[in-house]
Scaffold this active site. Structure first.
Site, short mmCIF file in Angstrom:
data_model
loop_
_atom_site.label_atom_id
_atom_site.label_comp_id
_atom_site.label_asym_id
_atom_site.label_seq_id
_atom_site.Cartn_x
_atom_site.Cartn_y
_atom_site.Cartn_z
N CYS A 52 -0.23 -5.40 -0.17
CA CYS A 52 -0.55 -6.82 -0.21
C CYS A 52 -1.80 -6.90 -1.07
O CYS A 52 -2.77 -6.16 -0.81
CB CYS A 52 -0.78 -7.39 1.17
SG CYS A 52 -1.48 -9.06 1.11
N THR B 72 1.58 -10.55 -6.81
CA THR B 72 1.82 -10.58 -5.38
C THR B 72 2.88 -9.54 -5.07
O THR B 72 3.81 -9.35 -5.86
CB THR B 72 2.30 -11.97 -4.92
OG1 THR B 72 2.94 -11.87 -3.63
CG2 THR B 72 3.29 -12.58 -5.89
#
Length: 236
Positions: free
Chosen positions: A193, A83
């Site tokens: 992202c 992430t």
């Protein structure tokens, strides 16, 4: 082959991409039935998201550090945090681990084709300095979208992509955000992202896209398959 530890679940949609890409890369490089040696720890994203929304970053750091140590104890030779936004607590993981921790922003920076890069990601990743500063430290000038575009991208990530929703309408909106960054001089746009690359690909941008999850996974496979330096024989 070294064992890669994947600390994921944030969201599991992109962690599945990490799993697939690492295995595909190992298969392509080694051939036959080769696949990656992986340890995967997939968290309940609800708990992590609550830490983000409630600004409980010490709790987030403690949680991810404990989980990273579990991967190391289980035999991971290197660890990836799957992430971008949670790399805000990367210094805590780097300090806690005795095995390499591969920072996702380093993989993105290494792939940049020029010094000016546009940045797409969650609002926290784009607005806060931890990610931009990491890119800047590697010689990049970072362009961020205007506030309305930041909000649009953040809503798409948490409202759709993290939930497995892939919308043509949202793709068109994100393509327009990318195009505006390119018009301002971005020589590439970082998809910082890990869910963004589930929706956007090379055909969606007038400049190269830097898919952070794929680049991160590639860096891990590079290290996992690297031949270690020879150890000199002991002198008798």
């Amino acid at each position: 082959m070294r064992t890669i530890g994947l600390l994921g679940g944030m969201s599991w949609e992109s962690t599945a991409l990490y799993y697939r890409v690492t295995n595909e890369l190992v298969r392509d490089r080694l051939g036959g039935l080769a696949s990656a040696s992986l340890l995967v720890r997939s968290l309940d994203f609800r708990a992590v998201r609550a830490c983000q929304v409630e600004d409980r970053w010490d709790d987030a750091a403690a949680l991810l550090t404990a989980e990273a140590r579990i991967l190391e104890s289980a035999g991971a030779d290197l660890v990836l945090l799957c992430t971008n936004y949670m790399h805000k607590v990367a210094p805590a993981l780097e300090a806690a681990l005795s095995v390499p921790f591969l920072h996702i922003a380093d993989a993105v920076a290494a792939a940049a084709p020029g010094p000016v890069v546009g940045l797409l990601g969650t609002a926290g990743t784009v607005r806060e300095p931890f990610y931009r500063d990491r890119l800047a430290a590697r010689g990049l000038r970072v362009l961020v979208p205007p506030e309305d575009d930041v909000d649009l991208v953040d809503a798409a990530i948490f409202g759709e992509l993290c939930r497995g929703v892939l919308s043509d309408g949202t793709r068109a909106q994100l393509r327009a955000v990318v195009a505006r960054l390119a018009e301002r001089g971005a020589q590439a746009v970082a998809l910082s992202c890990t869910e963004l690359e589930l929706l956007l690909g090379p055909d969606d941008s007038p400049v190269p896209l830097l898919p952070s999850a794929r680049l991160h996974a590639t860096a891990a496979v590079d290290l996992a398959l690297a031949v270690p330096a020879a150890v000199p024989a002991a002198v008798v």
